[in-house]
Design an enzyme around this catalytic site. Structure first.
Site, mmCIF file in Angstrom:
data_model
loop_
_atom_site.group_PDB
_atom_site.id
_atom_site.type_symbol
_atom_site.label_atom_id
_atom_site.label_comp_id
_atom_site.label_asym_id
_atom_site.label_seq_id
_atom_site.Cartn_x
_atom_site.Cartn_y
_atom_site.Cartn_z
ATOM 1 N N SER A 58 0.861 -1.192 0.000
ATOM 2 C CA SER A 58 0.000 0.000 0.000
ATOM 3 C C SER A 58 0.894 1.237 0.000
ATOM 4 O O SER A 58 2.087 1.152 0.329
ATOM 5 C CB SER A 58 -0.945 -0.007 1.209
ATOM 6 O OG SER A 58 -0.212 -0.156 2.402
ATOM 7 N N GLU B 9 1.095 5.620 0.748
ATOM 8 C CA GLU B 9 0.490 6.757 1.463
ATOM 9 C C GLU B 9 0.860 8.069 0.766
ATOM 10 O O GLU B 9 2.017 8.289 0.428
ATOM 11 C CB GLU B 9 1.031 6.742 2.896
ATOM 12 C CG GLU B 9 0.507 7.867 3.750
ATOM 13 C CD GLU B 9 0.911 7.661 5.205
ATOM 14 O OE1 GLU B 9 0.799 6.529 5.733
ATOM 15 O OE2 GLU B 9 1.371 8.648 5.803
ATOM 16 N N ASP C 11 -1.575 14.461 16.381
ATOM 17 C CA ASP C 11 -0.784 15.273 17.318
ATOM 18 C C ASP C 11 -1.409 16.647 17.432
ATOM 19 O O ASP C 11 -1.855 17.216 16.440
ATOM 20 C CB ASP C 11 0.659 15.410 16.805
ATOM 21 C CG ASP C 11 1.416 14.097 16.957
ATOM 22 O OD1 ASP C 11 1.281 13.462 18.019
ATOM 23 O OD2 ASP C 11 2.110 13.720 16.002
ATOM 24 N N PHE D 187 11.771 14.798 10.526
ATOM 25 C CA PHE D 187 10.644 13.882 10.763
ATOM 26 C C PHE D 187 10.962 12.971 11.962
ATOM 27 O O PHE D 187 10.129 12.730 12.823
ATOM 28 C CB PHE D 187 10.428 12.939 9.576
ATOM 29 C CG PHE D 187 9.796 13.549 8.351
ATOM 30 C CD1 PHE D 187 9.137 14.762 8.390
ATOM 31 C CD2 PHE D 187 9.854 12.871 7.134
ATOM 32 C CE1 PHE D 187 8.549 15.292 7.248
ATOM 33 C CE2 PHE D 187 9.275 13.392 5.994
ATOM 34 C CZ PHE D 187 8.624 14.605 6.041
ATOM 35 N N HIS E 283 4.041 -0.908 3.570
ATOM 36 C CA HIS E 283 3.273 0.317 3.348
ATOM 37 C C HIS E 283 4.304 1.439 3.139
ATOM 38 O O HIS E 283 5.111 1.698 4.037
ATOM 39 C CB HIS E 283 2.396 0.612 4.572
ATOM 40 C CG HIS E 283 1.653 1.908 4.510
ATOM 41 N ND1 HIS E 283 0.425 2.052 3.894
ATOM 42 C CD2 HIS E 283 1.959 3.143 4.996
ATOM 43 C CE1 HIS E 283 0.012 3.305 4.008
ATOM 44 N NE2 HIS E 283 0.924 3.994 4.671
HETATM 45 P P1 FAD Z 1 -2.599 6.384 20.227
HETATM 46 O O1 FAD Z 1 -2.688 4.979 19.807
HETATM 47 O O2 FAD Z 1 -3.776 7.000 20.902
HETATM 48 O O3 FAD Z 1 -1.296 6.539 21.146
HETATM 49 C C1 FAD Z 1 -0.789 7.817 21.468
HETATM 50 C C2 FAD Z 1 -0.011 7.747 22.789
HETATM 51 O O4 FAD Z 1 -0.913 7.557 23.842
HETATM 52 C C3 FAD Z 1 0.981 6.564 22.867
HETATM 53 O O5 FAD Z 1 2.115 6.996 23.590
HETATM 54 C C4 FAD Z 1 0.211 5.519 23.654
HETATM 55 O O6 FAD Z 1 1.083 4.632 24.372
HETATM 56 C C5 FAD Z 1 -0.576 6.402 24.600
HETATM 57 N N1 FAD Z 1 -1.861 5.811 25.030
HETATM 58 C C6 FAD Z 1 -2.767 5.197 24.252
HETATM 59 N N2 FAD Z 1 -3.814 4.785 24.999
HETATM 60 C C7 FAD Z 1 -3.561 5.149 26.275
HETATM 61 C C8 FAD Z 1 -4.251 5.033 27.488
HETATM 62 N N3 FAD Z 1 -5.442 4.432 27.568
HETATM 63 N N4 FAD Z 1 -3.689 5.561 28.629
HETATM 64 C C9 FAD Z 1 -2.472 6.187 28.575
HETATM 65 N N5 FAD Z 1 -1.763 6.336 27.428
HETATM 66 C C10 FAD Z 1 -2.303 5.829 26.286
HETATM 67 N N6 FAD Z 1 -0.861 11.952 12.246
HETATM 68 C C11 FAD Z 1 -1.736 12.832 11.685
HETATM 69 O O7 FAD Z 1 -1.990 13.890 12.270
HETATM 70 N N7 FAD Z 1 -2.319 12.581 10.469
HETATM 71 C C12 FAD Z 1 -2.099 11.439 9.783
HETATM 72 O O8 FAD Z 1 -2.650 11.245 8.699
HETATM 73 C C13 FAD Z 1 -1.205 10.464 10.356
HETATM 74 N N8 FAD Z 1 -0.967 9.294 9.748
HETATM 75 C C14 FAD Z 1 -0.179 8.347 10.371
HETATM 76 C C15 FAD Z 1 -0.036 7.093 9.763
HETATM 77 C C16 FAD Z 1 0.743 6.110 10.379
HETATM 78 C C17 FAD Z 1 0.870 4.740 9.712
HETATM 79 C C18 FAD Z 1 1.416 6.385 11.600
HETATM 80 C C19 FAD Z 1 2.293 5.342 12.244
HETATM 81 C C20 FAD Z 1 1.273 7.634 12.196
HETATM 82 C C21 FAD Z 1 0.468 8.619 11.598
HETATM 83 N N9 FAD Z 1 0.255 9.857 12.190
HETATM 84 C C22 FAD Z 1 -0.591 10.780 11.609
HETATM 85 C C23 FAD Z 1 0.943 10.212 13.428
HETATM 86 C C24 FAD Z 1 0.098 9.896 14.689
HETATM 87 O O9 FAD Z 1 -1.088 10.655 14.683
HETATM 88 C C25 FAD Z 1 0.970 10.231 15.897
HETATM 89 O O10 FAD Z 1 2.030 9.323 16.006
HETATM 90 C C26 FAD Z 1 0.226 10.404 17.220
HETATM 91 O O11 FAD Z 1 1.118 10.992 18.157
HETATM 92 C C27 FAD Z 1 -0.260 9.095 17.826
HETATM 93 O O12 FAD Z 1 -1.299 8.589 17.147
HETATM 94 P P2 FAD Z 1 -1.852 7.109 17.472
HETATM 95 O O13 FAD Z 1 -3.047 6.921 16.641
HETATM 96 O O14 FAD Z 1 -0.769 6.127 17.401
HETATM 97 O O15 FAD Z 1 -2.275 7.353 19.003
#
Ligand code: FAD
Length: 280
Positions: free
Chosen positions: A8, A10, A101, A208, A258
């Site tokens: 895939s 991106e 973020d 990055f 990916h």
């Molecule tokens: P989460 O899974 O919510 O985790 C975030 C943090 O919170 C982690 O440190 C985790 O350990 C902690 N956490 C989770 N649940 C709990 C809990 N219950 N209690 C305490 N701590 C917890 N960003 C964008 O803005 N736009 C995009 O399009 C985008 N695409 C991405 C695509 C990929 C494949 C990846 C890997 C990242 C992408 N990101 C994007 C970046 C991403 O949004 C950031 O890395 C963000 O900081 C974390 O997102 P997450 O969905 O992993 O968050």
């Protein structure tokens, strides 16, 4: 290569018509590798909401599967509900569900704290309509309190209904394999697809990496720095490194790759050609 690795790609949503034309050219070139889907990123706090949507629709209209990323950090439930309905009405069946973020200096006042809450909300609202991809971090998320806590939080996303994961990029295959082993031990059985970042430019990559916590190993960083302004040599070397990484990952059982394309196709096409991945 594995029997049928899932490929895939991106993209980010372009800001101009010229950028959109370039994306279409890259997309059509990469389509030769029969990707499962093309995903499109979503700017922090929904800043690219309309452009993400338009780019995904353009991908679908060209006959490919488009998968919007969706981040929840500053969003409220009504907003996400409306966006999901909009995607459903356009026949979009796959999402990459993220926390996102918070832009520095801003405060989040949305309804969601973590991506697991978004995944749960999507499942409650739309059942099994969407294939949900989530993020995984073989080198651990920079905000996580510990590796074990980060993997537990990853499991929460899987338990909430994620179907597959895409990792943050990395240049150390062992980090991925160890992460997958640990997930196995926790009965996490969804596919975990390595995210691959091609190397185009050292300064950009270092920027990055400092934000997302992906390590550039010392040997690689020093070699890349040493190329200075000689971009052609840096890219040739970077391509070799990334190709080796892809080979190791697939040979070790990764279910696919990916690619973070940065809306460019050349280097990735060459890597995939070398890996023997052309399908059409
Ligand atoms: P989460 O899974 O919510 O985790 C975030 C943090 O919170 C982690 O440190 C985790 O350990 C902690 N956490 C989770 N649940 C709990 C809990 N219950 N209690 C305490 N701590 C917890 N960003 C964008 O803005 N736009 C995009 O399009 C985008 N695409 C991405 C695509 C990929 C494949 C990846 C890997 C990242 C992408 N990101 C994007 C970046 C991403 O949004 C950031 O890395 C963000 O900081 C974390 O997102 P997450 O969905 O992993 O968050």
């Amino acid at each position: 290569m594995n029997a049928a690795p899932v490929i895939s790609f991106e993209f980010f949503p372009p800001k101009t018509a010229d950028g959109m034309d370039k994306l279409r050219i890259a997309r059509d070139q990469l389509a030769a590798f029969a990707p499962k889907f093309f995903s499109v990123t979503f700017g922090a706090g929904g800043s690219t909401r309309d452009r993400t949507f338009e780019t995904v629709i353009d991908i679908q209209q060209a006959g490919y599967e488009g998968a919007p990323h969706l981040s929840c950090i500053s969003a409220d439930k009504a907003e996400i509900r409306a966006l999901l309905a909009q995607y459903q009405s356009q026949g979009i069946k796959r999402l990459v569900a993220l926390r996102g973020d918070i832009p520095s200096g801003e405060v989040s006042n949305g309804d969601f704290r973590y991506a697991s809450e978004l995944v749960e909300f999507i499942r409650t609202e739309t059942g099994e309509w969407f294939q949900i991809e989530v993020a995984a971090y073989p080198e651990f998320h920079p905000e996580s309190s510990s590796p074990s806590a980060d993997i537990r939080h990853f499991k929460c996303k899987v338990d909430a209904g994620a179907d597959a994961a895409i990792t943050q990029y990395f240049y150390n295959a062992d980090a991925y394999f160890r992460f997958v082993d640990q997930c196995d031990k926790l009965d996490i059985s969804i596919p975990i697809i390595p995210g691959i970042m091609p190397i185009y430019n050292f300064t950009q990559l270092a920027r990055f990496s400092s934000v997302c916590g992906a390590e550039i190993p010392r040997w690689l960083r020093l070699r890349l720095q040493d190329y200075g302004d000689d971009l052609a040599s840096l890219r040739a070397f970077g391509m070799d490194v990334v190709e080796d990484l892809c080979e190791q990952l697939l040979a070790g059982g990764a279910p696919g790759l990916h690619f973070y394309t940065l809306n460019q196709a050349g280097t990735i096409s060459t890597i995939l050609e070398h890996l023997g991945a052309r399908k059409k």
